[in-house]
Write an enzyme that holds these catalytic residues in place. Structure first.
Site, short mmCIF file in Angstrom:
data_model
loop_
_atom_site.label_atom_id
_atom_site.label_comp_id
_atom_site.label_asym_id
_atom_site.label_seq_id
_atom_site.Cartn_x
_atom_site.Cartn_y
_atom_site.Cartn_z
N GLU A 1 -81.14 -19.20 60.89
CA GLU A 1 -81.29 -20.34 59.99
C GLU A 1 -79.99 -21.11 59.82
O GLU A 1 -80.00 -22.32 59.71
CB GLU A 1 -81.83 -19.90 58.62
CG GLU A 1 -83.22 -19.26 58.67
CD GLU A 1 -84.31 -20.15 59.25
OE1 GLU A 1 -84.11 -21.38 59.32
OE2 GLU A 1 -85.36 -19.62 59.65
N ASP B 1 -86.84 -28.35 54.26
CA ASP B 1 -85.90 -28.94 55.21
C ASP B 1 -86.26 -30.42 55.33
O ASP B 1 -87.06 -30.94 54.56
CB ASP B 1 -85.95 -28.20 56.56
CG ASP B 1 -87.25 -28.41 57.30
OD1 ASP B 1 -88.19 -29.00 56.71
OD2 ASP B 1 -87.35 -28.01 58.47
N TYR C 1 -81.82 -24.70 51.46
CA TYR C 1 -82.71 -24.49 52.62
C TYR C 1 -82.57 -23.07 53.17
O TYR C 1 -83.57 -22.34 53.31
CB TYR C 1 -82.40 -25.50 53.73
CG TYR C 1 -82.98 -25.06 55.06
CD1 TYR C 1 -84.32 -25.27 55.33
CD2 TYR C 1 -82.21 -24.39 55.99
CE1 TYR C 1 -84.88 -24.83 56.52
CE2 TYR C 1 -82.76 -23.94 57.19
CZ TYR C 1 -84.08 -24.17 57.45
OH TYR C 1 -84.64 -23.71 58.61
#
Length: 305
Positions: free
Chosen positions: A51, A152, A134
């Site tokens: 991520e 996102d 996020y």
DNA sequence: TATACGTGGAA
DNA sequence: TTTCCACGTAT
């Protein structure tokens, strides 16, 4: 008052039919799914690494680098024990190199504060360097199946269009959380991100293929301005890269990947500004400030410890 | 709230 | 060839 019996809808426009939205989107995703394999691993470190790489970098470019990174730094302890320069080296090709510095610091924090594992609690995740709203929610949802909505740029765009209006960050987050079908955060967030990446794209959205068109206030009608413009989480334009300080930073970091030191005499050349040594020194100082390099005694630039 | 921060693929 | 576009966090 049938709508009062709908599932949680905090922050949502009352016209959005939550139950239908959930059902149609999950059905669509079950038929079209293209998820990332490691998001299934429940390995918090693997999800965190991927991520962080996916911040500002698209999936296709992340995949090969992720595999190589995990082969070298398979857990937080391995990463934390390595010099930050080794982590920067493995970041090659991904850009935004200070993410590598932050990831190394996050690994160190996991070792120091969380028994060597990536925490599952949102608060603890948000406290890690380089982890924002996020990434924290992506790790919570994908590694630990917490019922949180991941916002996102794609999800931010979808939410604004669904509601037909621009959203503030807290609003978008509240709505995203409210939409998650309890117990299905993994599939739901994956479905939302896939919808945004493949159907509800920024320009020329494919509304005719959209599984949740019936629930959408906007539906891509050209007469109506795109509600996603300027809404929470939706990226904006950026300055040119060619000739920018960022380009010079990238060249200097690359130079330090090839050799441990760039001498004061070589600095301007390596930065790509042979006629502007002053600019090269100024930009090199920003690398030092970001932990991507350190000054040598003679005014050269060295790899970070 | 605006700005800085990299790279590569597509148009 | 150049330009456009995609992508979150920190300050």
């Amino acid at each position: 008052m049938a709508h009062r019996t709908e599932p949680t809808r905090a922050g949502l426009d009352p016209s959005v039919p939550v139950a239908e939205l959930r059902r149609t989107l999950l059905e669509w995703w079950a038929a079209t799914r293209r998820d990332l394999p490691w998001r299934r691993t429940r390995d918090g470190w693997a999800v965190l690494v991927s991520e962080v790489m996916l911040q500002q970098t698209q999936v296709a470019r992340v995949i090969p680098r992720f595999e190589a990174f995990m082969a070298r730094f398979g857990d937080p302890a391995t990463c934390a024990a390595a010099p930050v320069a080794a982590v920067i080296d493995k970041w090659h090709g991904l850009g935004y190199n200070r993410r590598a510095v932050a990831l190394h610091a996050a690994a160190t924090a996991c070792v120091d504060r969380h028994d060597g594992v990536v925490p599952a609690q949102l608060e603890a995740l948000l406290a890690l360097p380089g982890v924002g709203p996020y990434t924290a929610r992506a790790v919570a949802a994908f590694a630990h199946e917490c019922d949180v909505g991941v916002v996102d740029t794609n999800v931010g765009r979808i939410l604004a269009r669904l509601g037909g209006r621009s959203l503030r960050p807290a609003e978008a987050q509240t709505i995203a959380d409210a939409l998650v079908p309890p117990g299905e955060a993994w599939a739901w967030n994956q479905a939302m991100m896939d919808l945004g990446a493949g159907v509800c794209v920024r320009t020329q959205p494919r509304c005719d293929q959209c599984p949740v068109r019936a629930c959408c206030a906007w539906q891509g009608q050209p007469a109506d301005a795109d509600p996603a413009d300027g809404s929470a989480g939706v990226g904006r334009g950026q300055s040119r890269f060619a000739g920018s300080d960022r380009q010079g930073r990238g060249r200097l970091v690359d130079g330090l990947r090839r050799q441990p030191m760039v001498t004061a005499a070589d600095l301007a050349e390596v930065a790509g500004w042979p006629d502007d040594p002053e600019r090269a020194r100024r930009v090199a100082a920003t690398l030092v400030a970001d932990g991507l390099a350190r000054w040598d005694d003679d005014g050269g630039l060295r790899r970070a410890g």
